[in-house]
Enzyme design. Sequence first.
Site, PDB file in Angstrom:
ATOM      1  N   GLY A  24       0.808  -1.217   0.000  1.00 18.29           N
ATOM      2  CA  GLY A  24       0.000   0.000   0.000  1.00 18.29           C
ATOM      3  C   GLY A  24       0.840   1.265   0.000  1.00 18.29           C
ATOM      4  N   ASP A  47       1.129  -8.802  -1.703  1.00 16.87           N
ATOM      5  CA  ASP A  47      -0.192  -8.326  -1.293  1.00 16.87           C
ATOM      6  C   ASP A  47      -1.226  -9.372  -1.695  1.00 16.87           C
ATOM      7  OD1 ASP A  47      -1.124  -5.114  -0.637  1.00 16.87           O
ATOM      8  OD2 ASP A  47      -2.700  -6.561  -1.126  1.00 16.87           O
ATOM      9  N   PRO A 103      -7.130  -0.478  10.073  1.00 17.16           N
ATOM     10  CA  PRO A 103      -8.208   0.526  10.146  1.00 17.16           C
ATOM     11  C   PRO A 103      -8.916   0.504  11.494  1.00 17.16           C
ATOM     12  CG  PRO A 103      -8.939  -1.406   8.916  1.00 17.16           C
ATOM     13  CD  PRO A 103      -7.490  -1.635   9.239  1.00 17.16           C
ATOM     14  N   THR A 104      -9.763   1.489  11.708  1.00 18.02           N
ATOM     15  CA  THR A 104     -10.569   1.513  12.925  1.00 18.02           C
ATOM     16  C   THR A 104     -11.643   0.433  12.809  1.00 18.02           C
ATOM     17  OG1 THR A 104     -10.209   3.887  13.000  1.00 18.02           O
ATOM     18  CG2 THR A 104     -11.956   3.020  14.408  1.00 18.02           C
ATOM     19  N   SER A 141       3.340  -1.417  10.249  1.00 18.02           N
ATOM     20  CA  SER A 141       2.008  -0.831  10.400  1.00 18.02           C
ATOM     21  C   SER A 141       1.937  -0.061  11.717  1.00 18.02           C
ATOM     22  CB  SER A 141       0.943  -1.929  10.468  1.00 18.02           C
ATOM     23  OG  SER A 141       0.933  -2.699   9.300  1.00 18.02           O
ATOM     24  N   LEU A 175       6.504   8.586   7.194  1.00 20.42           N
ATOM     25  CA  LEU A 175       6.375   9.347   5.940  1.00 20.42           C
ATOM     26  C   LEU A 175       5.010  10.011   5.861  1.00 20.42           C
ATOM     27  CD1 LEU A 175       4.346   7.897   3.649  1.00 20.42           C
ATOM     28  CD2 LEU A 175       6.206   6.272   3.558  1.00 20.42           C
ATOM     29  N   CYS A 288      -4.570   8.557   8.555  1.00 26.82           N
ATOM     30  CA  CYS A 288      -3.846   8.252   9.803  1.00 26.82           C
ATOM     31  C   CYS A 288      -4.308   9.009  11.046  1.00 26.82           C
ATOM     32  CB  CYS A 288      -2.364   8.504   9.589  1.00 26.82           C
ATOM     33  SG  CYS A 288      -1.647   7.388   8.377  1.00 26.82           S
ATOM     34  N   GLN A 290      -6.955  10.686  12.321  1.00 26.43           N
ATOM     35  CA  GLN A 290      -8.184  10.364  13.053  1.00 26.43           C
ATOM     36  C   GLN A 290      -8.113   8.941  13.620  1.00 26.43           C
ATOM     37  OE1 GLN A 290     -12.365  11.419  11.683  1.00 26.43           O
ATOM     38  NE2 GLN A 290     -12.311   9.254  11.235  1.00 26.43           N
TER      39      GLN A 290
HETATM   40  N1  LIG Z   1      -0.617   5.961   4.486  1.00 25.72           N
HETATM   41  C1  LIG Z   1       0.369   6.538   5.172  1.00 25.72           C
HETATM   42  O1  LIG Z   1       0.839   7.616   4.805  1.00 25.72           O
HETATM   43  C2  LIG Z   1       0.946   5.874   6.394  1.00 25.72           C
HETATM   44  C3  LIG Z   1       2.100   6.416   6.974  1.00 25.72           C
HETATM   45  C4  LIG Z   1       2.641   5.806   8.108  1.00 25.72           C
HETATM   46  C5  LIG Z   1       2.049   4.664   8.629  1.00 25.72           C
HETATM   47  N2  LIG Z   1       0.927   4.151   8.050  1.00 25.72           N
HETATM   48  C6  LIG Z   1       0.383   2.899   8.598  1.00 25.72           C
HETATM   49  O2  LIG Z   1       0.861   1.834   7.759  1.00 25.72           O
HETATM   50  C7  LIG Z   1      -0.132   0.802   7.660  1.00 25.72           C
HETATM   51  C8  LIG Z   1      -0.477   0.590   6.191  1.00 25.72           C
HETATM   52  O3  LIG Z   1      -1.048   1.779   5.692  1.00 25.72           O
HETATM   53  P1  LIG Z   1      -1.294   1.976   4.130  1.00 25.72           P
HETATM   54  O4  LIG Z   1      -1.762   3.379   3.959  1.00 25.72           O
HETATM   55  O5  LIG Z   1      -0.108   1.499   3.368  1.00 25.72           O
HETATM   56  O6  LIG Z   1      -2.510   0.964   3.904  1.00 25.72           O
HETATM   57  P2  LIG Z   1      -3.066   0.412   2.534  1.00 25.72           P
HETATM   58  O7  LIG Z   1      -4.471   0.034   2.762  1.00 25.72           O
HETATM   59  O8  LIG Z   1      -2.725   1.357   1.427  1.00 25.72           O
HETATM   60  O9  LIG Z   1      -2.185  -0.907   2.272  1.00 25.72           O
HETATM   61  C9  LIG Z   1      -2.277  -2.061   3.033  1.00 25.72           C
HETATM   62  C10 LIG Z   1      -2.174  -3.258   2.089  1.00 25.72           C
HETATM   63  O10 LIG Z   1      -2.080  -4.446   2.871  1.00 25.72           O
HETATM   64  C11 LIG Z   1      -2.707  -5.488   2.138  1.00 25.72           C
HETATM   65  N3  LIG Z   1      -2.975  -6.611   3.037  1.00 25.72           N
HETATM   66  C12 LIG Z   1      -3.846  -6.687   4.064  1.00 25.72           C
HETATM   67  N4  LIG Z   1      -3.774  -7.888   4.657  1.00 25.72           N
HETATM   68  C13 LIG Z   1      -2.836  -8.597   3.993  1.00 25.72           C
HETATM   69  C14 LIG Z   1      -2.291  -9.899   4.145  1.00 25.72           C
HETATM   70  N5  LIG Z   1      -2.686 -10.716   5.132  1.00 25.72           N
HETATM   71  N6  LIG Z   1      -1.345 -10.314   3.279  1.00 25.72           N
HETATM   72  C15 LIG Z   1      -0.929  -9.503   2.298  1.00 25.72           C
HETATM   73  N7  LIG Z   1      -1.387  -8.252   2.100  1.00 25.72           N
HETATM   74  C16 LIG Z   1      -2.332  -7.800   2.957  1.00 25.72           C
HETATM   75  C17 LIG Z   1      -3.955  -4.828   1.589  1.00 25.72           C
HETATM   76  O11 LIG Z   1      -4.495  -5.544   0.498  1.00 25.72           O
HETATM   77  C18 LIG Z   1      -3.407  -3.438   1.197  1.00 25.72           C
HETATM   78  O12 LIG Z   1      -3.014  -3.396  -0.165  1.00 25.72           O
HETATM   79  C19 LIG Z   1      -1.292   1.266   8.519  1.00 25.72           C
HETATM   80  O13 LIG Z   1      -1.131   0.706   9.797  1.00 25.72           O
HETATM   81  C20 LIG Z   1      -1.117   2.777   8.577  1.00 25.72           C
HETATM   82  O14 LIG Z   1      -1.667   3.326   9.740  1.00 25.72           O
HETATM   83  C21 LIG Z   1       0.370   4.720   6.940  1.00 25.72           C
HETATM   84  O1  LIG Z   2      -0.169  22.834   8.699  1.00 23.55           O
HETATM   85  C1  LIG Z   2      -0.881  21.906   8.306  1.00 23.55           C
HETATM   86  C2  LIG Z   2      -0.379  20.608   8.024  1.00 23.55           C
HETATM   87  C3  LIG Z   2      -1.262  19.633   7.589  1.00 23.55           C
HETATM   88  N1  LIG Z   2      -2.579  19.902   7.425  1.00 23.55           N
HETATM   89  C4  LIG Z   2      -3.509  18.833   6.994  1.00 23.55           C
HETATM   90  O2  LIG Z   2      -3.304  17.708   7.819  1.00 23.55           O
HETATM   91  C5  LIG Z   2      -3.551  16.505   7.103  1.00 23.55           C
HETATM   92  C6  LIG Z   2      -2.390  15.551   7.241  1.00 23.55           C
HETATM   93  O3  LIG Z   2      -1.279  16.076   6.560  1.00 23.55           O
HETATM   94  P1  LIG Z   2       0.164  15.396   6.625  1.00 23.55           P
HETATM   95  O4  LIG Z   2       0.496  15.103   8.022  1.00 23.55           O
HETATM   96  O5  LIG Z   2       1.094  16.237   5.870  1.00 23.55           O
HETATM   97  O6  LIG Z   2      -0.073  14.059   5.764  1.00 23.55           O
HETATM   98  P2  LIG Z   2      -0.211  12.513   6.157  1.00 23.55           P
HETATM   99  O7  LIG Z   2       0.181  11.743   4.949  1.00 23.55           O
HETATM  100  O8  LIG Z   2      -1.529  12.265   6.772  1.00 23.55           O
HETATM  101  O9  LIG Z   2       0.959  12.242   7.234  1.00 23.55           O
HETATM  102  C7  LIG Z   2       0.697  12.109   8.631  1.00 23.55           C
HETATM  103  O10 LIG Z   2       0.272  10.796   8.931  1.00 23.55           O
HETATM  104  C8  LIG Z   2       1.222   9.770   8.539  1.00 23.55           C
HETATM  105  C9  LIG Z   2       0.557   8.437   8.806  1.00 23.55           C
HETATM  106  O11 LIG Z   2       0.702   7.991  10.091  1.00 23.55           O
HETATM  107  C10 LIG Z   2       2.504   9.978   9.326  1.00 23.55           C
HETATM  108  O12 LIG Z   2       3.449   8.979   8.958  1.00 23.55           O
HETATM  109  C11 LIG Z   2       3.061  11.362   9.023  1.00 23.55           C
HETATM  110  O13 LIG Z   2       4.242  11.584   9.786  1.00 23.55           O
HETATM  111  C12 LIG Z   2       2.007  12.401   9.370  1.00 23.55           C
HETATM  112  O14 LIG Z   2       2.476  13.710   9.008  1.00 23.55           O
HETATM  113  C13 LIG Z   2      -3.830  16.938   5.670  1.00 23.55           C
HETATM  114  O15 LIG Z   2      -5.221  16.971   5.461  1.00 23.55           O
HETATM  115  C14 LIG Z   2      -3.245  18.333   5.587  1.00 23.55           C
HETATM  116  O16 LIG Z   2      -3.885  19.135   4.631  1.00 23.55           O
HETATM  117  C15 LIG Z   2      -3.071  21.166   7.699  1.00 23.55           C
HETATM  118  O17 LIG Z   2      -4.273  21.416   7.558  1.00 23.55           O
HETATM  119  N2  LIG Z   2      -2.208  22.132   8.133  1.00 23.55           N
END
Ligand SMILES: NC(=O)c1ccc[n+]([C@@H]2O[C@H](COP(=O)([O-])OP(=O)(O)OC[C@H]3O[C@@H](n4cnc5c(N)ncnc54)[C@H](O)[C@@H]3O)[C@@H](O)[C@H]2O)c1
Ligand SMILES: O=c1ccn([C@@H]2O[C@H](COP(=O)(O)OP(=O)(O)O[C@H]3O[C@H](CO)[C@@H](O)[C@H](O)[C@H]3O)[C@@H](O)[C@H]2O)c(=O)[nH]1
Length: 483
Positions: A24, A47, A103-104, A141, A175, A288, A290
């Site tokens: 993902g 995946d 997810p929640t 995760s 990230l 993330c 919420q």
């Molecule tokens: N999106 C972000 O910017 C971000 C940043 C930091 C941390 N996280 C955390 O990282 C985790 C992943 O987030 P994401 O945004 O990449 O999610 P995502 O939904 O984009 O990706 C998760 C992937 O895992 C796959 N999956 C689920 N169960 C599986 C299994 N048993 N075997 C193989 N694949 C499986 C799903 O099909 C999906 O493609 C979450 O815990 C999230 O909170 C996300």
């Molecule tokens: O000054 C600001 C900064 C951000 N946002 C909003 O806040 C949300 C989140 O923004 P941002 O944090 O930049 O993006 P995410 O990809 O959600 O990244 C957050 O969530 C990730 C998932 O956990 C973490 O890894 C990151 O460190 C954390 O910044 C977005 O709707 C932005 O528009 C504002 O309104 N004002």
Amino acid sequence: MPLFFENPSPRSEPIQSICCIGAGYVGGPTCAVLAWKCPNICVTIVDISQERIDAWNSDELPIFEPGLEEIVKSRRGKNLFFSTDIDAAIIAADLVFVSVNTPTKTRGVGAGYAADLQYVEAATRRIALLSTKSKIIVEKSTVPCRTAESMRAILDATSPRPGVHFDILSNPEFLAEGTAVQDLLKPDRILIGALNTKSGKLAQDRLANVYATWVERSAIITTGLWSSELTKLAANALLAQRISSISSLAAICEKTGAEIDEVARGCGKDSRLGPHFLKAGLGFGGSCFQKDIFNLIYLAETFSLQPVADYWRQVLVMNEWTKASFSRTIIRHMFSTVSNKKIALLGFAFKKDTGDTRESPAISIARDLLVEGAEVYIYDPKVSERNMRQCLGAFSNFHFSSSVEAAALNASAVVVATDWDEFKPSSSSGKTAAAIDWTSIYANMNRPAFVFDGRGILDTAALQNIGFKVHTVGRGNLVDTLS
Ligand SMILES: NC(=O)c1ccc[n+]([C@@H]2O[C@H](COP(=O)([O-])OP(=O)(O)OC[C@H]3O[C@@H](n4cnc5c(N)ncnc54)[C@H](O)[C@@H]3O)[C@@H](O)[C@H]2O)c1
Ligand SMILES: O=c1ccn([C@@H]2O[C@H](COP(=O)(O)OP(=O)(O)O[C@H]3O[C@H](CO)[C@@H](O)[C@H](O)[C@H]3O)[C@@H](O)[C@H]2O)c(=O)[nH]1
């Protein structure tokens, strides 16, 4: 509290083969960058979704991130592979990143708050069942504090092979979408949590050595397992809290004539506060913040820390209020009715430079306007009509537009919901692409022509000079204009 036994046969050789479960927004970019920086490590991202893996193997990657395509294309088929053969990748790996979604929960105990750990558990069981050699298992995760304990119990109870041992590390990802590649190439920090055992420390060192290929040692922080798990939730909660704080101050600005950008600049110059994350807008969206605050609230309530839970809940309350208040402002200024009025919604992604719409504030705004009977035309440079339809569900009576001009033609109002550079005046976007021709947009709109700038990115004075009635979040300027 269960005892964590020492791995009796810890290994210290460099990691050669990595499997990432979950292709993902985190698994894909994280491990693509790792493969790019570590050409000697074979990285396989797996995946359960065939569609997602096919997209990673195609010219059209499943997610948009600036700079990612070049990296993927340069390593794919060499030391970077995308596959649905999860079992083979697990068997071959020295180290497995678990990057699945958390997810929640939507039903049962903790519904609406607790993290749904079914995907983490499924991945862990698969690792336990298939492993024929010892491995390091890495929580990538975002998980509740002490999830590693459950993983340990699952691994110990279900691994059928004697002599196969697992070390569990917590290595949360920080990230942000839209800047993922830059964040991964130059992270503020890499956090690796481990148990304070000899094998835990050895595993921590082995993963640290992988990152040290391109990240300075001083940025690689090692902590205990539980601290690392909690740090991820804490960092997101603190960042989200800051946005709710600035949203609350923006609301006061709108009533008093103060301007939120000026207030933010004045506060941000205080080195104790710093300038980042003080941009007022439509509150926070994305998958993330919420979710992770719900997670923290649930954790607090589990330990009967009600004031703590209430404290963090208020960050979410403020965020919901911010979005609803913006919708109400639009309706109020448009003479308390938007029924049958065409409104152009610019931007649908939760922030610029991503096509991700999860928890995007634009969804709430669009729904609010559609409920009031407005004709909503939505334009976003990276979000497909299909994605918009999935997000809006029952509210499918919107129109998809393929340009700003088409969305705004004959409209009564333009609403900016995402901070895309292409919506900004060319001087502030830093891009050479042609900025929006607001004079021409104005000529083709109904009168009075409104602009509601939910991101505070437009040149309010210039728009007012053209003739627009402008409301910018965190400024009381529409009140001034109309009075
Ligand atoms: N999106 C972000 O910017 C971000 C940043 C930091 C941390 N996280 C955390 O990282 C985790 C992943 O987030 P994401 O945004 O990449 O999610 P995502 O939904 O984009 O990706 C998760 C992937 O895992 C796959 N999956 C689920 N169960 C599986 C299994 N048993 N075997 C193989 N694949 C499986 C799903 O099909 C999906 O493609 C979450 O815990 C999230 O909170 C996300
Ligand atoms: O000054 C600001 C900064 C951000 N946002 C909003 O806040 C949300 C989140 O923004 P941002 O944090 O930049 O993006 P995410 O990809 O959600 O990244 C957050 O969530 C990730 C998932 O956990 C973490 O890894 C990151 O460190 C954390 O910044 C977005 O709707 C932005 O528009 C504002 O309104 N004002």
